[in-house]
Structures are given as C-alpha cells and as structure tokens.
Design a protein around this motif. Structure first.
Motif, PDB file in Angstrom:
ATOM      1  N   LEU B 216       0.807  -1.217   0.000  1.00  0.00           N
ATOM      2  CA  LEU B 216       0.000   0.000   0.000  1.00  0.00           C
ATOM      3  C   LEU B 216       0.846   1.276   0.000  1.00  0.00           C
ATOM      4  N   THR B 217       2.038   1.170   0.534  1.00  0.00           N
ATOM      5  CA  THR B 217       2.827   2.401   0.659  1.00  0.00           C
ATOM      6  C   THR B 217       3.930   2.535  -0.387  1.00  0.00           C
ATOM      7  N   GLN B 237      -7.161  -2.305  12.070  1.00  0.00           N
ATOM      8  CA  GLN B 237      -6.919  -2.305  10.619  1.00  0.00           C
ATOM      9  C   GLN B 237      -6.208  -1.035  10.155  1.00  0.00           C
ATOM     10  N   SER B 238      -5.255  -0.619  10.942  1.00  0.00           N
ATOM     11  CA  SER B 238      -4.553   0.630  10.613  1.00  0.00           C
ATOM     12  C   SER B 238      -3.906   0.579   9.235  1.00  0.00           C
ATOM     13  N   VAL B 239      -3.469  -0.595   8.824  1.00  0.00           N
ATOM     14  CA  VAL B 239      -2.754  -0.691   7.552  1.00  0.00           C
ATOM     15  C   VAL B 239      -3.650  -0.300   6.367  1.00  0.00           C
ATOM     16  N   LEU B 240      -4.945  -0.584   6.516  1.00  0.00           N
ATOM     17  CA  LEU B 240      -5.850  -0.315   5.390  1.00  0.00           C
ATOM     18  C   LEU B 240      -6.066   1.184   5.182  1.00  0.00           C
ATOM     19  N   LYS B 241      -5.712   1.946   6.206  1.00  0.00           N
ATOM     20  CA  LYS B 241      -5.876   3.401   6.076  1.00  0.00           C
ATOM     21  C   LYS B 241      -4.624   4.077   5.513  1.00  0.00           C
ATOM     22  N   MET B 242      -3.569   3.295   5.345  1.00  0.00           N
ATOM     23  CA  MET B 242      -2.333   3.886   4.825  1.00  0.00           C
ATOM     24  C   MET B 242      -2.527   4.152   3.334  1.00  0.00           C
ATOM     25  N   SER B 243      -2.101   5.298   2.896  1.00  0.00           N
ATOM     26  CA  SER B 243      -2.381   5.656   1.507  1.00  0.00           C
ATOM     27  C   SER B 243      -1.279   5.180   0.583  1.00  0.00           C
ATOM     28  N   ALA B 244      -1.674   4.874  -0.618  1.00  0.00           N
ATOM     29  CA  ALA B 244      -0.706   4.487  -1.632  1.00  0.00           C
ATOM     30  C   ALA B 244      -0.317   5.721  -2.430  1.00  0.00           C
ATOM     31  N   ALA B 245       0.029   6.771  -1.716  1.00  0.00           N
ATOM     32  CA  ALA B 245       0.272   8.065  -2.348  1.00  0.00           C
ATOM     33  C   ALA B 245       1.405   8.007  -3.354  1.00  0.00           C
ATOM     34  N   VAL B 246       2.369   7.153  -3.066  1.00  0.00           N
ATOM     35  CA  VAL B 246       3.545   7.126  -3.933  1.00  0.00           C
ATOM     36  C   VAL B 246       3.367   6.167  -5.107  1.00  0.00           C
ATOM     37  N   ARG B 247       2.123   5.818  -5.393  1.00  0.00           N
ATOM     38  CA  ARG B 247       1.897   4.916  -6.519  1.00  0.00           C
ATOM     39  C   ARG B 247       2.561   5.468  -7.769  1.00  0.00           C
ATOM     40  N   SER B 248       3.295   4.558  -8.421  1.00  0.00           N
ATOM     41  CA  SER B 248       4.159   5.007  -9.518  1.00  0.00           C
ATOM     42  C   SER B 248       3.349   5.484 -10.720  1.00  0.00           C
ATOM     43  N   ASN B 249       3.959   6.307 -11.508  1.00  0.00           N
ATOM     44  CA  ASN B 249       3.280   6.838 -12.686  1.00  0.00           C
ATOM     45  C   ASN B 249       3.438   5.873 -13.844  1.00  0.00           C
ATOM     46  N   GLY B 250       2.368   5.239 -14.175  1.00  0.00           N
ATOM     47  CA  GLY B 250       2.385   4.401 -15.367  1.00  0.00           C
ATOM     48  C   GLY B 250       3.085   3.071 -15.192  1.00  0.00           C
ATOM     49  N   ARG B 288     -10.969  -4.809  -2.546  1.00  0.00           N
ATOM     50  CA  ARG B 288     -10.495  -3.433  -2.684  1.00  0.00           C
ATOM     51  C   ARG B 288      -9.351  -3.343  -3.694  1.00  0.00           C
ATOM     52  N   LEU B 289      -8.396  -4.266  -3.595  1.00  0.00           N
ATOM     53  CA  LEU B 289      -7.248  -4.231  -4.509  1.00  0.00           C
ATOM     54  C   LEU B 289      -7.711  -4.374  -5.962  1.00  0.00           C
ATOM     55  N   LYS B 290      -8.661  -5.268  -6.165  1.00  0.00           N
ATOM     56  CA  LYS B 290      -9.175  -5.457  -7.530  1.00  0.00           C
ATOM     57  C   LYS B 290      -9.811  -4.172  -8.040  1.00  0.00           C
ATOM     58  N   SER B 291     -10.576  -3.519  -7.153  1.00  0.00           N
ATOM     59  CA  SER B 291     -11.250  -2.283  -7.577  1.00  0.00           C
ATOM     60  C   SER B 291     -10.230  -1.189  -7.902  1.00  0.00           C
ATOM     61  N   GLU B 292      -9.042  -1.322  -7.339  1.00  0.00           N
ATOM     62  CA  GLU B 292      -7.996  -0.339  -7.629  1.00  0.00           C
ATOM     63  C   GLU B 292      -7.119  -0.767  -8.804  1.00  0.00           C
TER      64      GLU B 292
END
Lengths: 321, 331
Positions: B216-217, B237-250, B288-292
């Motif tokens: 996620l991170t 479930q703290s981990v589920l609230k961690m954002s994947a902000a650094v998701r790579s571009n492309g 959730r992962l599938k939806s993302e």
C-alpha cells in the motif's frame, strides 16, 4: 569449537553474536581467527563478516556406522528449546527418512507448533542416505521391503537391482539408531514416531506390519503401495497387529487433479496411488479402530503433500489438548 | 562425543596449544575406541555402535546457503540475511528471480525444501534465489516482528484489547521497509546474479501484514506479493488506512496473491479463531485491490489453521508467482 569460542568471548565481555554458532573441521582455523579478531578489535563496526552457511539452531550431526548394514549414515538431531534447561525431562522423538528434504522442513514445522504450545516439545532425528551412495540408490535399497528389479516405475535400473533391504534397514533403525539416540539424549521411549513419504511411506507401512510396537506412531504419507505387485497388502493379510501395544497410524494421500493431464500411464498410476493409500488406511482402521486414521487431500500432488501430512501427524500424535 | 565444557586460556598461543591438545585427545579417543572395538570383536562380542567423535556435534548446515551479516546504518541494528541459490545457479549465467521472505528462521529452511521438492529443478517452479531476513541482534522472534513488521503502535490506544498486544515496541514497518529497499537490495544485487525486476515477497501473519503495508505504501518494491494469513486486523486495521500516495506513474502494478487457512475465521469449534477473522479481512482486502486495478487473487486453504497453513501457501504461492518451464510434473 565455537561454543567454546562463545564462552571465551563472553568472559571478555565482547560481542559474540556474529560467531557464536558452531562450525568445525576445516573452518576451525578461520573460526579461531575470528574469535581472536573479535577479542582484539570491536567487530560490531564491520558490517559484513566472512559468510558462512546457514545452520539450523540446536541441531547436531551424529555419524553412525551400521554393523547390520555395513554402511555409514548421518543422524541429524534437533533438540527442543527447553532441552538444555529442563535437565530431567525426557522428550518424544520423531524419526524422519529422506532427511535431506524432510529434516529442514520438519525443523520449521515443528518449531512453529512448539512455540505456539500446540504440540509437546519433541526431538527430531533425521536419517540421511548412506554416506557416499547415490540418494536414489540409497532410498530404493533401504526403504523397499522386497527385491523387485523389474519394476516399471521407480528409480534407476541400478537402484532397482539393489532394492529390498527394508527388513535390515528397519533393524538398523530399531537396534542401532534408537539405542544410540536413547544413549545420547533424554528420550521418552514410549513416544516414538516414525514418519515417511513415498518410498519412505512404504517403509513406514512395512515397519508397522513387520515390527509393530518398535515405534508407537507411524505416519504413512502418499506411500508407494504399488510396489512389487502390492506386496504390502499381502504382508498385511498375513500379519496380526498386536493390539496390546500402542500402535497409532496416520495414512495421508494426495489426490491430484488429473483432468489436465495428457500422460495416461502416469495419470493411472497417480490416481491408483490415492486409492491404494485409502485401502491401506481403511485396513488399518479395521484392525486398530480409532488408533488409525486416513485422509486424502484433493488437489495436492505427490510433491506437495508431505508438509501437510507432517503437520497433521505432529498434531495427531504429539498435540496438546 | 565432546560435550564437556572446555576451558579457554588467555593468550593466543595458549589457545592454539589447547586446541592442539584437544585435537590430539580426540585422535587418541578415536584410536582407543577403534582398538577397543577391535578387542571386543576379537572376543566374539558385537562392538558397540559409536558415533565418530571427530564429526560429532557439527550442526546441520543447509547446502548452497550463505549467511550475510548486515549492520543496518538506517536502523542501527544488526541483521542476518540468509541466501540460498538453486543447484542450477553455478551452471548458468542467467539472472535469477528473487524470493524475499521474513520470519527467516521459520521460512528459510521450509521454502528451500519446498522449492527443491515441488520445483522439479525449474520445471514446476522457476529456479530462484531465496533471501530471508532475520530478526535483529539475535533478539526473540516476538520482539523483532512486533517492531519491524507492524505499521502502527497500538499501545497508544487506551481502549486496545490488551490480550492482543503484549509486546513493548510496535510500529516501525516503514523503517524496516526502507532498510530492505536500500541496504538488503544493495547487498543482494551486488553479491548475486539476480534479476532485480522480478522480486517476490512472501510473508505470513505479521509478515503478511508487513507485505500489505509495503504493497500500500511502496507497491513498486516487489513485483509479486504472496501474503499468507495477513494480520490486517492489527491496530483496528490501521494498515488499510495507509495511503498508496507514492503509486508510480504508469508503472505496472504488482500482482498479489493472498491465502488463509479455512480455520482462520471465527467459530466456536476447536482450531477456529475466536477474535480475528483473517479470511473475511483478506477477502475484503482483495476486493479493494481489484477495484484499484490490481491483479489480485485470494484462496482459502482447506483444513489448515494459522500455524499449519504456511507450507501449503508457499507451495501455491510459488507455483503462481514463478511458474516453471513446464510441462507440469507430479513425480
């Protein structure tokens, strides 16, 4: 060597963690150097020490020369965590054949279950293939009950020529290995488990028929009961199992998904393996009642079933209620 | 058998002399045992079975493995990195995919045995280099995994279920993740012929939680994630609230497979969990992962519980992550 090394270092208050595990033989000189280096300088600043192989903790290797087989074997021993502190306690023993594969696996599996308090603490004893002998030859010779040089399946022609020494190998286990382990370690003679998979499973099945009571528990994992025209079933027919002795049996079979397979001969053999295992398991339940059980796992194959079989055996034979 | 405590002397010369004496004594002992057995045999008695003193007490080593000592500058702690190379490593000059595992003392021997059995030398599972990361400084497993594998500190929550959190230190997964990304990856890349674009992470329980946290991170850290019975319940479930902000571009998203045992759900019968529903949490996470947009799959492994499921999920996870050259063979 290095236990001594660790003692030496800790007396001097230096870091021992890098080198406290033991090695021996040719490594002794290097070890000594490391000891002295650690003693003289502060090794903690060095980020990388000389690489060594991974050693499983609390294990040791004993070499045994069998007078019965006239061959040399290694016994891989793993002691439980409390062994060094609980000096009066005796421990159940789990014996493993095909140990190159099964011993490291059993170390991990049993440690996990022991740590969580799900099984009692046990000593593991893995029996190697005969030293200097090809593994396929060694397991064919030692784990098969009869000589059957023309088997259509199995290992090499050379291995098949030498097959059929399980009767003597079993005596090696009961008359040489068990006494040596009993002499060297505090074992509970009333709680000995023999495990085996494939040809090793055939050996377990043979052992429980030929020498019932030599072990209290037998795991028969995906056994090669096709061997020599199903000779094990002939033996089972002729054998009475002495019910006054504790004999617990667990037979575990893999039932692969064969729908995808193109190889008809192989497919037939694999599906027969599970059904033979179930037949043998059923026979044991008939004879031993609740002391015996069998189970078939759908979708597992011969190569994937042993860890599952071993977990189930540990929980069944050594589980804490 | 050498079991008696051995006294060490102060100077190196004395040490050396003592070692020599020790070796001499072993030789004498071995020789006298030989003589004795000869004598007994001559008397018509069966000689006793003896273990050979010279090789006794050698620990069991795993062939083709190396233990690397790695002091983390970032974390200020000392770790060991266990590496196993497949038999084919020496014979080829290709770069091998890598499998990284946590809880090394448990996972390393087990994954290695499963690879050598199920893998069929690359036919069922592609040969890979196995890298397992130990706990730090010889600490207890609970200490290391509480601190390094968990993403937050539940001790800050006054209303926490105290029976779930008996440790003293939690919540440093970010630091451990960065340690792997920089220091462990650098060690592996410099010492081994590996393909750093094909990395699989395997973790179980808190190790699975750690994998979910990395996913996620910093999803790009691994190309495949095998998460066994992940403790997603941890700290509400703290981990589920961690954002994947650094998701790579492309960049391509990693693949994810999650497994849990059929007993890892809440029921009153024995072996079932009483408080945490790992099956339900895992299924929700997969949705959730599938939806993302992740390639994510989930499987319940029948008849296994939290403590017995790992070998099976390693088998299935590796068959999924690193399928061999085929055709698939089952012996």
């Amino acid at each position: 060597m290095s236990v001594q090394c660790g003692t030496f270092l800790s007396k001097n208050g230096k870091e021992v963690s890098l080198i406290k595990k033991s090695t021996c033989g040719a490594l002794a000189a290097l070890q000594l150097f490391l000891c002295m280096h650690a003693h003289g300088a502060a090794p903690a600043s060095a980020s990388r020490a000389a690489p060594k192989a991974y050693e499983i903790e609390r294990t040791q290797i004993l070499e045994i020369r069998s007078e019965i087989l006239k061959r040399t074997y290694e016994l891989y021993i793993k002691l439980p965590a409390s062994y060094s502190t609980d000096k009066n306690r005796r421990y159940p023993v789990v014996f493993l054949n095909d140990a190159q594969y099964s011993f490291p696996l059993a170390c991990s599996l049993s440690q996990q279950l022991m740590n969580a308090g799900r099984i009692e603490e046990v000593i593991l004893v893995g029996v190697s293939y005969a030293k200097g002998v090809d593994p396929d030859v060694s397991r064919t010779r030692d784990y098969t009950p009869t000589n059957s040089p023309n088997e259509p399946i199995g290992h090499s022609p050379e291995a098949k020529q030498l097959s059929g020494e399980a009767p003597r190998y079993l005596r090696f286990l009961t008359d040489e290995v068990v006494p040596l382990i009993a002499k060297e370690f505090r074992i509970d003679q009333k709680k000995k488990t023999l495990t085996g998979h494939s040809f090793g499973g055939l050996l377990s099945a043979y052992a429980l028929l030929a020498a019932p009571g030599s072990f209290e528990n037998y795991l028969v994992s995906d056994p090669s009961l096709w061997y020599d025209d199903e000779v094990i079933f002939k033996l089972a027919k002729e054998t009475q199992i002495d019910k006054s002795r504790t004999t617990n049996v667990l037979v575990i079979n893999a039932n692969p998904d064969l729908s995808q397979r193109s190889d008809k001969k192989q497919t037939a053999r694999l599906s027969n393996m599970a059904s033979r295992g179930e037949r043998f398991g059923g026979l044991m339940v008939e004879r031993l009642g609740e002391r015996a059980a069998w189970r078939t796992f759908d979708g597992e194959i011969h190569e994937t079933i042993f860890p599952i079989a071993l977990s189930h055996a540990l929980l069944r034979f050594h589980g804490k209620r | 058998m050498m079991r008696a405590p051995f006294r060490w002397h102060r100077t190196s010369a004395e040490v050396e002399a003592a070692v020599n004496t020790n070796l001499r004594m072993r030789t004498i002992l071995a020789a006298s045992l030989l003589l004795m057995s000869g004598f007994l045999a001559a008397c018509g008695q069966k000689p006793p079975v003896v273990s050979t003193p010279a090789t006794a007490n050698k620990p069991y080593e795993l062939a083709n493995t190396t233990v690397h000592e790695l002091r983390s500058g970032k974390l200020g702690r000392h770790y060991q990195v266990f590496v196993d190379v497949p038999a084919s490593y020496k014979e080829s000059d290709k770069r091998f995919p890598i499998v990284f595992a946590t809880d090394a003392n448990y996972s390393f021997p087990l994954i290695r045995s499963i690879r050598s059995r199920v893998g069929a030398s690359g036919q069922n599972i592609e040969d890979f280099v196995l890298v397992a990361i130990s706990y730090a400084d010889g600490e207890r497993s609970a200490t290391g995994r509480n601190r390094d594998y968990t993403p937050s500190n539940p001790l800050l929550d006054a209303n926490r279920d105290k029976s779930l959190y008996s440790g003293e230190e939690y919540g440093q997964a970010a630091g451990f993740r960065d340690f792997i990304e920089t220091e462990v990856f650098a060690l592996v890349a410099s010492e081994y012929r590996v393909d750093m674009t094909r990395k699989t992470y395997v973790g179980h329980s808190y190790g699975g939680l750690f994998g979910a946290f990395v996913l996620l991170t910093k999803p790009d850290l691994f190309e495949s994630y095998v998460l066994g019975s992940p403790s997603l319940w941890f700290d509400n479930q703290s981990v589920l609230k961690m954002s994947a902000a650094v998701r790579s571009n492309g960049n391509k998203l990693p693949r994810v497979a999650i497994f849990a045992g059929s007993y890892e759900t809440i029921r009153p019968e024995p072996r079932y969990f009483k408080k945490t529903d790992i099956v339900k949490d895992a299924q929700a996470f997969i949705a959730r992962l599938k939806s993302e947009g992740f390639d994510a799959r989930y499987e319940t492994i029948q008849d296994e519980d939290h403590l017995t499921v790992f070998p099976v999920l390693v088998t299935r996870g590796l068959l999924w992550s690193l399928p061999g050259r085929g055709p698939y063979t089952s012996g």
